[in-house]
Design a protein around this motif. Structure first.
Motif, PDB file in Angstrom:
ATOM      1  N   UNK A   1       0.814  -1.207   0.000  1.00 49.55           N
ATOM      2  CA  UNK A   1       0.000   0.000   0.000  1.00 49.55           C
ATOM      3  C   UNK A   1       0.852   1.263   0.000  1.00 49.55           C
ATOM      4  N   UNK A   2       2.045   1.169   0.592  1.00 48.45           N
ATOM      5  CA  UNK A   2       2.902   2.353   0.747  1.00 48.45           C
ATOM      6  C   UNK A   2       3.890   2.532  -0.404  1.00 48.45           C
ATOM      7  N   UNK A   3       3.787   1.714  -1.434  1.00 46.48           N
ATOM      8  CA  UNK A   3       4.679   1.857  -2.585  1.00 46.48           C
ATOM      9  C   UNK A   3       4.701   3.284  -3.145  1.00 46.48           C
ATOM     10  N   UNK A   4       3.541   3.935  -3.352  1.00 46.32           N
ATOM     11  CA  UNK A   4       3.588   5.285  -3.943  1.00 46.32           C
ATOM     12  C   UNK A   4       4.243   6.316  -3.032  1.00 46.32           C
ATOM     13  N   UNK A   5       4.217   6.074  -1.733  1.00 51.61           N
ATOM     14  CA  UNK A   5       4.709   7.076  -0.782  1.00 51.61           C
ATOM     15  C   UNK A   5       6.189   6.881  -0.491  1.00 51.61           C
ATOM     16  N   UNK A   6       6.584   5.652  -0.191  1.00 57.66           N
ATOM     17  CA  UNK A   6       7.963   5.387   0.202  1.00 57.66           C
ATOM     18  C   UNK A   6       8.824   4.861  -0.946  1.00 57.66           C
ATOM     19  N   UNK A   7       8.204   4.337  -1.997  1.00 55.63           N
ATOM     20  CA  UNK A   7       8.961   3.773  -3.107  1.00 55.63           C
ATOM     21  C   UNK A   7       9.129   4.749  -4.251  1.00 55.63           C
ATOM     22  N   UNK A   8       9.824   5.831  -4.009  1.00 53.08           N
ATOM     23  CA  UNK A   8       9.940   6.880  -5.016  1.00 53.08           C
ATOM     24  C   UNK A   8      10.923   6.529  -6.127  1.00 53.08           C
ATOM     25  N   UNK A   9      11.789   5.550  -5.903  1.00 59.44           N
ATOM     26  CA  UNK A   9      12.703   5.081  -6.942  1.00 59.44           C
ATOM     27  C   UNK A   9      12.602   3.561  -7.026  1.00 59.44           C
ATOM     28  N   UNK A  10      13.113   3.018  -8.125  1.00 60.96           N
ATOM     29  CA  UNK A  10      13.063   1.566  -8.279  1.00 60.96           C
ATOM     30  C   UNK A  10      13.882   0.875  -7.197  1.00 60.96           C
ATOM     31  N   UNK A  11      14.999   1.452  -6.834  1.00 59.43           N
ATOM     32  CA  UNK A  11      15.836   0.846  -5.793  1.00 59.43           C
ATOM     33  C   UNK A  11      15.094   0.796  -4.465  1.00 59.43           C
ATOM     34  N   UNK A  12      14.396   1.880  -4.110  1.00 58.74           N
ATOM     35  CA  UNK A  12      13.646   1.899  -2.857  1.00 58.74           C
ATOM     36  C   UNK A  12      12.499   0.880  -2.901  1.00 58.74           C
ATOM     37  N   UNK A  13      11.857   0.750  -4.044  1.00 59.31           N
ATOM     38  CA  UNK A  13      10.779  -0.238  -4.143  1.00 59.31           C
ATOM     39  C   UNK A  13      11.323  -1.661  -4.000  1.00 59.31           C
ATOM     40  N   UNK A  14      12.490  -1.903  -4.530  1.00 58.47           N
ATOM     41  CA  UNK A  14      13.099  -3.228  -4.390  1.00 58.47           C
ATOM     42  C   UNK A  14      13.500  -3.503  -2.943  1.00 58.47           C
ATOM     43  N   UNK A  15      13.947  -2.480  -2.246  1.00 61.60           N
ATOM     44  CA  UNK A  15      14.207  -2.642  -0.812  1.00 61.60           C
ATOM     45  C   UNK A  15      12.931  -3.036  -0.078  1.00 61.60           C
ATOM     46  N   UNK A  16      11.840  -2.330  -0.389  1.00 62.69           N
ATOM     47  CA  UNK A  16      10.569  -2.618   0.267  1.00 62.69           C
ATOM     48  C   UNK A  16      10.107  -4.045  -0.021  1.00 62.69           C
ATOM     49  N   UNK A  17      10.249  -4.473  -1.287  1.00 66.07           N
ATOM     50  CA  UNK A  17       9.846  -5.844  -1.639  1.00 66.07           C
ATOM     51  C   UNK A  17      10.738  -6.880  -0.959  1.00 66.07           C
ATOM     52  N   UNK A  18      12.011  -6.576  -0.838  1.00 63.98           N
ATOM     53  CA  UNK A  18      12.926  -7.534  -0.216  1.00 63.98           C
ATOM     54  C   UNK A  18      12.651  -7.727   1.270  1.00 63.98           C
ATOM     55  N   UNK A  19      12.019  -6.756   1.915  1.00 64.13           N
ATOM     56  CA  UNK A  19      11.695  -6.941   3.332  1.00 64.13           C
ATOM     57  C   UNK A  19      10.650  -8.031   3.530  1.00 64.13           C
TER      58      UNK A  19
END
Length: 340
Positions: free
Chosen positions: A30-48
């Motif tokens: 749900x927080x992808x648009x807010x905290x995942x501003x770059x592809x690298x940050x989104x990959x960090x979020x997915x890896x958690x």
């Protein structure tokens, strides 16, 4: 305590586990648009959640299987009367699975953007609709003498149920933000801590209203304890996120989820689906259950297999307990997108 009571409690425990564990999975998506501003940050979020999200969904599969085997009348009435919202949840979960699994398969920004939309939609839809569904189960629906739900889909969108949907969405978003703060480092952690602090106040207000409404309208004397526990836990999250104590904040968001789910099941007991037409038509743990022999066999199977599953899942969380930072994310590698 009879076998019907035992299996009612066990199903409640399975849904507690599902909402605590899958709840932060939903929150991360749900927080992808807010905290995942770059592809690298989104990959960090997915890896958690990468090593655990599919294991967390096992709680739902097991809960659904237990519901079907222990209370077939409950299962049949629920899935026929709640067909549209449950189908939407299922489609969203399938979309989310495909998006997570296939996101890195093709090295193309458009492909990853579509996958990210799939993850977001597959997280938001269940987060809202689970609250709507459980609120309606507690509130009761129009069940006739044939154990059929006679009301339509839009009857499920009543004020109490919509408040329940908003509550689960906010609680899961907060749960996910706190989890990300606990599992990440550098700027992702810093932003997750700030977001959790901002989310905590509206979550307390909305969840507090839903829990109080549930208690006053459907609760029992002893469930006031659960109201107090949920309220204290959420208030504690407000303070802990403000001082960046995400570990204890995650414990308290988990406690709040547990207390709320137990409140819903406690308010429901001994019914499993109340009828708003006539109390005599309500499904209870007694008139909706399987035979005693079936429940006995299931109890032995659960006693043998449940500890194995819990030990394995606990081991998984222990192995992947380290924080993740953007510095640990390698460049994207996938198959090139075929073009004509």
């Amino acid at each position: 305590m009879g076998l019907q009571e035992f299996w009612f409690i066990l199903i409640a425990v399975l849904f507690v586990g599902y909402f605590v564990l899958e709840g932060f999975d939903f929150g991360v998506g749900m927080l992808f648009p807010v905290l995942g501003r770059t592809d690298t940050r989104r990959r960090v979020m997915l890896n958690t959640i990468g090593p655990v999200w599919d294991g967390n969904e096992v709680w739902l599969i097991t809960g659904g299987g237990a519901l079907f085997a222990a209370f077939p009348e409950w299962y049949a009435t629920l899935f026929s009367g709640f067909y549209i919202p449950l189908l939407l949840i299922l489609v969203a979960l399938i979309l989310r699975v495909c998006a997570i699994e296939w996101r890195g398969k093709i090295d193309d920004d458009r492909w990853r953007a579509r996958a990210d939309w799939g993850i977001m939609i597959g997280s938001w839809v269940p987060a809202v609709l689970w609250g709507v569904a459980f609120a309606n189960i507690v509130r009761g629906v129009a069940i006739d003498e044939n154990k059929q739900v006679t009301s339509g889909f839009f009857a499920l969108l009543n004020p109490y149920a919509l408040l329940g949907g908003l509550t689960t969405a906010l609680v899961f978003a907060l749960h996910g933000a706190v989890f990300l703060a606990l599992k990440t480092a550098d700027e992702v952690r810093a932003d997750a801590v700030k977001l959790a602090a901002r989310l905590s106040v509206p979550t307390v207000v909305v969840a507090g209203a839903f829990v109080l409404w549930t208690q006053l309208a459907y609760g029992k004397g002893w469930t006031w304890i659960l109201v107090a526990v949920a309220a204290a836990a959420l208030l504690g999250v407000v303070g802990l996120t403000a001082v960046e104590r995400e570990g204890w904040a995650f414990v308290l968001t988990s406690v709040a989820v547990i207390a709320t789910v137990v409140l819903l099941f406690g308010s429901l007991y001994p019914n499993v689906m109340p009828s708003t037409i006539d109390d005599a038509y309500s499904l209870t743990i007694y008139n909706a259950s399987s035979s005693p022999y079936t429940l006995k066999v299931m109890t032995w199977a659960a006693a043998i297999m449940t500890p194995v599953v819990l030990i394995y899942q606990g081991w998984t969380y222990w192995v992947f307990r380290q924080r993740i930072s953007t510095k640990q994310i390698p460049p994207s590698i996938g198959l090139p997108l075929k073009t004509r």
